[in-house]
Design a protein around this motif. Sequence first.
Motif, mmCIF file in Angstrom:
data_model
loop_
_atom_site.group_PDB
_atom_site.id
_atom_site.type_symbol
_atom_site.label_atom_id
_atom_site.label_comp_id
_atom_site.label_asym_id
_atom_site.label_seq_id
_atom_site.Cartn_x
_atom_site.Cartn_y
_atom_site.Cartn_z
ATOM 1 N N LEU A 270 43.104 30.474 29.696
ATOM 2 C CA LEU A 270 42.788 30.581 31.120
ATOM 3 C C LEU A 270 41.284 30.532 31.353
ATOM 4 N N GLN B 199 39.826 27.042 30.964
ATOM 5 C CA GLN B 199 40.068 26.187 32.126
ATOM 6 C C GLN B 199 39.089 26.468 33.251
ATOM 7 N N THR B 200 38.846 27.742 33.525
ATOM 8 C CA THR B 200 37.991 28.091 34.659
ATOM 9 C C THR B 200 36.507 27.853 34.371
ATOM 10 N N THR B 201 36.111 27.929 33.105
ATOM 11 C CA THR B 201 34.696 27.743 32.756
ATOM 12 C C THR B 201 34.411 26.375 32.143
ATOM 13 N N GLU B 202 35.483 25.588 31.920
ATOM 14 C CA GLU B 202 35.339 24.256 31.309
ATOM 15 C C GLU B 202 34.598 24.341 29.976
ATOM 16 N N SER C 172 43.393 38.821 33.164
ATOM 17 C CA SER C 172 42.539 37.655 33.379
ATOM 18 C C SER C 172 41.357 37.986 34.278
ATOM 19 N N GLY D 138 37.468 37.711 33.128
ATOM 20 C CA GLY D 138 36.447 36.979 33.873
ATOM 21 C C GLY D 138 35.211 37.819 34.121
#
Length: 227
Positions: free
Chosen positions: A26, A29-32, A204, A208
């Motif tokens: 997860l 995906q959000t931080t590439e 999650s 983050g």
Amino acid sequence: MKVENGPSILLFGGYPGSGKTTQIGLLSQTTETAVLSAGNLLRQETGKGTKLGQVFLEYSSKGIRAPDHVVCGILAPHIRLLLDRGGRGFLSDGFPKSVPQLTFLEDLCASRVAGMIYLDAPEEILIGRAVARGHCENCGPVPGTVDPCVTCGSAVSVRYDDDAETVRNRLNSYAQGNQEVVEALKLRGTFVRVDATRGVSAVSESVGAAYRQLTDRGSEPTSAGAE
């Protein structure tokens, strides 16, 4: 060793069954950010039947941590490949698990790790999760053993080392070596503990927050989602 100009390397720690693979996916995906999935790479090596893979299998099939030089020897080419691709660095899932492995990683990358996000849960929860999960050839660990994978349709199997006795051995082995890494990063002030007993979304959110703490040099890492 270069520190300021090296790639950013963030570690995910936690016992087997703590949800590392799910949470690191997860966050990726959000931080590439690319992921070094040590467990998958080590299991792939055993499947190839290489000399190092066979040695690793002798230990892992019993729930015992393989020697550092074996693990580092298998993972080194994959780490170099990530470094050659450039980018902002990578998230490391399941490596390093000892101080010699940590030193090897930092020497190879010419950079200190940014820190560790540690997913924490009690033993009874960890064992229950591990023995109830399957392993998708594409997604990695998945809840249950329904085949094919409900997410991607790939084949799902049960890991050879996910029976209760072997999982318990893996937990003991993990504790013996990984505690050294935890203590080393605590001394550096780059360790954040996350309560992993909650649902995926809640964990999650805490992951983050921990990521932002560790990648913001002005913050003081402590703990996230802790009671």
